[in-house]
Scaffold this motif. Structure first.
Motif, mmCIF file in Angstrom:
data_model
loop_
_atom_site.group_PDB
_atom_site.id
_atom_site.type_symbol
_atom_site.label_atom_id
_atom_site.label_comp_id
_atom_site.label_asym_id
_atom_site.label_seq_id
_atom_site.Cartn_x
_atom_site.Cartn_y
_atom_site.Cartn_z
ATOM 1 N N TYR A 191 0.850 -1.182 0.000
ATOM 2 C CA TYR A 191 0.000 0.000 0.000
ATOM 3 C C TYR A 191 0.888 1.236 0.000
ATOM 4 C CZ TYR A 191 -3.791 -3.129 1.293
ATOM 5 O OH TYR A 191 -4.716 -4.140 1.296
ATOM 6 N N LEU A 222 -4.507 5.874 2.053
ATOM 7 C CA LEU A 222 -3.936 4.541 1.859
ATOM 8 C C LEU A 222 -4.519 3.922 0.604
ATOM 9 C CD1 LEU A 222 -4.174 3.622 5.557
ATOM 10 C CD2 LEU A 222 -2.165 2.974 4.213
ATOM 11 N N LEU A 230 4.739 6.974 2.247
ATOM 12 C CA LEU A 230 5.041 5.863 3.138
ATOM 13 C C LEU A 230 4.525 4.602 2.448
ATOM 14 C CD1 LEU A 230 6.058 4.963 5.995
ATOM 15 C CD2 LEU A 230 3.675 5.177 6.743
ATOM 16 N N LEU A 287 3.740 0.722 2.714
ATOM 17 C CA LEU A 287 3.458 -0.270 3.750
ATOM 18 C C LEU A 287 3.186 -1.624 3.122
ATOM 19 C CD1 LEU A 287 0.994 2.016 5.701
ATOM 20 C CD2 LEU A 287 3.134 1.169 6.648
ATOM 21 N N TYR A 324 -0.329 -11.709 5.584
ATOM 22 C CA TYR A 324 -1.456 -12.499 6.073
ATOM 23 C C TYR A 324 -1.387 -13.894 5.484
ATOM 24 C CZ TYR A 324 -3.498 -10.537 1.740
ATOM 25 O OH TYR A 324 -3.707 -10.122 0.449
ATOM 26 N N GLU A 359 -6.867 -11.657 9.567
ATOM 27 C CA GLU A 359 -6.190 -10.426 9.945
ATOM 28 C C GLU A 359 -4.988 -10.175 9.034
ATOM 29 O OE1 GLU A 359 -8.052 -11.951 13.765
ATOM 30 O OE2 GLU A 359 -7.006 -12.833 12.048
ATOM 31 N N GLN A 360 -4.812 -8.920 8.684
ATOM 32 C CA GLN A 360 -3.652 -8.515 7.912
ATOM 33 C C GLN A 360 -2.799 -7.629 8.808
ATOM 34 O OE1 GLN A 360 -4.309 -7.259 3.876
ATOM 35 N NE2 GLN A 360 -6.126 -8.533 3.619
ATOM 36 N N PHE A 361 -1.530 -7.988 8.908
ATOM 37 C CA PHE A 361 -0.611 -7.296 9.807
ATOM 38 C C PHE A 361 0.394 -6.504 8.984
ATOM 39 C CE2 PHE A 361 -2.177 -9.297 13.559
ATOM 40 C CZ PHE A 361 -2.605 -10.548 13.152
ATOM 41 N N PHE A 362 0.566 -5.261 9.386
ATOM 42 C CA PHE A 362 1.417 -4.368 8.616
ATOM 43 C C PHE A 362 2.809 -4.225 9.222
ATOM 44 C CE2 PHE A 362 -1.155 -2.304 5.334
ATOM 45 C CZ PHE A 362 -2.410 -2.786 5.665
ATOM 46 N N GLY A 363 3.744 -3.937 8.349
ATOM 47 C CA GLY A 363 5.094 -3.621 8.777
ATOM 48 C C GLY A 363 5.208 -2.150 9.143
ATOM 49 N N PRO A 364 6.403 -1.707 9.562
ATOM 50 C CA PRO A 364 6.603 -0.323 9.990
ATOM 51 C C PRO A 364 6.646 0.665 8.831
ATOM 52 C CG PRO A 364 8.659 -1.509 10.077
ATOM 53 C CD PRO A 364 7.609 -2.518 9.738
ATOM 54 N N GLY A 365 6.758 0.152 7.603
ATOM 55 C CA GLY A 365 6.759 1.034 6.444
ATOM 56 C C GLY A 365 8.137 1.477 6.019
#
Lengths: 111, 112
Positions: free
Chosen positions: B35, B43, B88, B90, B94, B100-106
């Protein structure tokens, strides 16, 4: 184009108060997820609610989902300074796994 | 369990250059999505990979491309950078299903 719309755009509350924000979306969904973002950093996953669920709780968070109104709400109880962040709702549909995000609600918790 | 890792965290490039960003998903996750986040557009979905195959693509020009490796790590590439690519970036990790979808710090990309 964005599927979700959060309301309000910004919210300022006193520490200890509750914060409520709403999310509306346009098309039928599979799941709705809420995320928190601190000042331009990554998205932290808060909670996922499926389309056949009406309410979920996680710690101080309570999420509701009304599929007939295509809306969801996130309630943060007994807010803390650390809750200061932007909150986003994100939806996926049965057709694909991509998330469609709203513009977010910026929450400021005053000490 | 380790979270989602993105490298580098910050990047400064000039117009016309190209850039490669990397994302390592949570162990066991087979899907990675990318994203772009900007103040103006919010986003926006770029693309999604599952088991090395692109499953979905957003509405971005061909200068944006990606790939996924057999270990589920993913890279995205932006060629011929424009000022408007400053954002940014991202990635989300998953299982590949509706979970659930988990994001990184970007990765914060600045194009000068």
């Amino acid at each position: 184009s964005q599927q979700g719309e959060e309301d309000p755009q910004a919210l300022s509350i006193q520490e200890g108060e509750n914060a409520t924000m709403n999310c509306s979306y346009k098309t039928s969904i599979n799941n709705l997820q809420w995320y928190r973002q601190n000042s331009g950093r990554g998205l932290v996953h808060l909670i996922l609610i499926r389309s056949n669920e009406r309410e979920k709780h996680s710690g101080r968070l309570r999420v509701t989902l009304d599929t007939s109104k295509k809306s969801s709400s996130l309630l943060i109880t007994a807010s803390r300074a650390a809750d200061t962040a932007s909150y986003f709702c994100a939806t996926d549909t049965s057709n694909d796994y991509k998330l469609s995000f709203g513009a977010g609600t910026t929450v400021t918790v005053r000490a | 369990k380790a979270g989602v890792t993105q490298t580098p965290r910050y990047l400064i490039k000039t117009r016309g250059q190209q850039v490669t960003l990397s994302c390592s998903p949570i162990s066991g996750h087979r899907s990675v999505s990318w994203y772009q986040q900007t103040p103006g557009q919010g986003l926006q979905f770029l693309f999604e990979y599952f088991s090395e195959t692109q499953r979905n693509k957003g509405n971005f020009p061909g200068r944006f491309s990606g790939r996924q490796f057999s270990n589920s790590r993913s890279e995205m590439n932006v060629s011929t950078l424009e000022l408007g690519d400053s954002a940014l970036y991202l990635c989300a990790s998953y299982s590949g299903g509706f979970d659930e979808q988990f994001f990184g710090p970007g990765t914060r990309l600045t194009v000068l």
